[in-house]
Design an enzyme around this catalytic site. Sequence first.
Site, PDB file in Angstrom:
ATOM      1  CG  HIS A 108      -1.431   1.358   1.598  1.00 23.61           C
ATOM      2  ND1 HIS A 108      -0.869   2.158   2.589  1.00 23.61           N
ATOM      3  CD2 HIS A 108      -2.473   2.069   1.087  1.00 23.61           C
ATOM      4  CE1 HIS A 108      -1.551   3.289   2.664  1.00 23.61           C
ATOM      5  NE2 HIS A 108      -2.519   3.271   1.775  1.00 23.61           N
ATOM      6  CG  ASN A 110      -1.644   7.516   1.302  1.00 28.43           C
ATOM      7  OD1 ASN A 110      -1.646   8.706   1.600  1.00 28.43           O
ATOM      8  ND2 ASN A 110      -1.611   6.566   2.221  1.00 28.43           N
ATOM      9  CG  HIS A 147      11.859  -1.317   7.119  1.00 27.75           C
ATOM     10  ND1 HIS A 147      11.158  -0.306   7.741  1.00 27.75           N
ATOM     11  CD2 HIS A 147      11.098  -2.431   7.246  1.00 27.75           C
ATOM     12  CE1 HIS A 147      10.028  -0.783   8.227  1.00 27.75           C
ATOM     13  NE2 HIS A 147       9.967  -2.076   7.946  1.00 27.75           N
TER      14      HIS A 147
END
Length: 306
Positions: A108, A110, A147
Amino acid sequence: MSKPDLDQVKDYLLGLQDRICAALAEEDAGDGFAQDAWQREGGGGGRSRVMEEGKLFEKAGVNFSHVYGEGMPPSATAHRPELAGRSYHALGVSLVIHPRNPYIPTSHANVRFFIAEKDGVDPVWWFGGGFDLTPYYGFEEDVVHWHQTAKLACDPFGKDIYPRYKKWCDDYFYLKHRNEPRGIGGLFFDDLHEWGFEKSFAFMQSVGDHYIPAYRPIVQRRKATPYGERERDFQLYRRGRYVEFNLVFDRGTLFGLQTGGRTESILMSLPPLVKWRYDWSPEEGSQEALLYRNFLISKDWLGEPN
């Protein structure tokens, strides 16, 4: 402090949607994305791009939206009473990728911009966004790469940025009623304005630009991994956690529904297939149990001091 430039942000977001869709369609090597341009009755619109039943991606949605209006929804004014009585613009790119192979994680991302204005007073604006990863079967190599890429996105803006927004992501994508994280985290930031428009915008762009370099190598490593009914069943069960978070906690979902946004676009993040079971837990020592024990935990994956 530089003045916010709405058109500049919109141009970047439209280009980002194009680039992400092109990379995912190339990786899938199927029919690609179908586009649905839409208009919002209350002001604004967007373009939703959805890939369903792809070769790799069972469902992938990459949505651009730009909505505006005269009044703020409760989800915005509850914590920001100074926004009451202001007109607003909210625009962003939001995506969720649900692969078919359980060894490829769901992802995901955004990035978004919000500005509220009122005659005679300074505008209130901020940037927000991030990206996070939800594996079904854990591989430390993948998590470290995810990460490391998140840290690369943050490094030009200060050594404290990655640990701060990594922790915010861990705290935000947490299912309180389950007492467990949704996945292995990444980055989350919101209300970013204190750097001024240009630097804040540059940071949002860095996060958006690093999503494909973070995700695509993981897809390439795992897409040929054989799987069977057991792995598929566990994937559908874990997808239930994804649905629970999006419908109960996600701020973007609540904002979209409360502003009269387009429901099809808001809920395109939901997976096509999902399962729930009553009081189920994985067999001790199984690969499914290792996901809970070794990956759905709060951890500094890069082994660096905070």
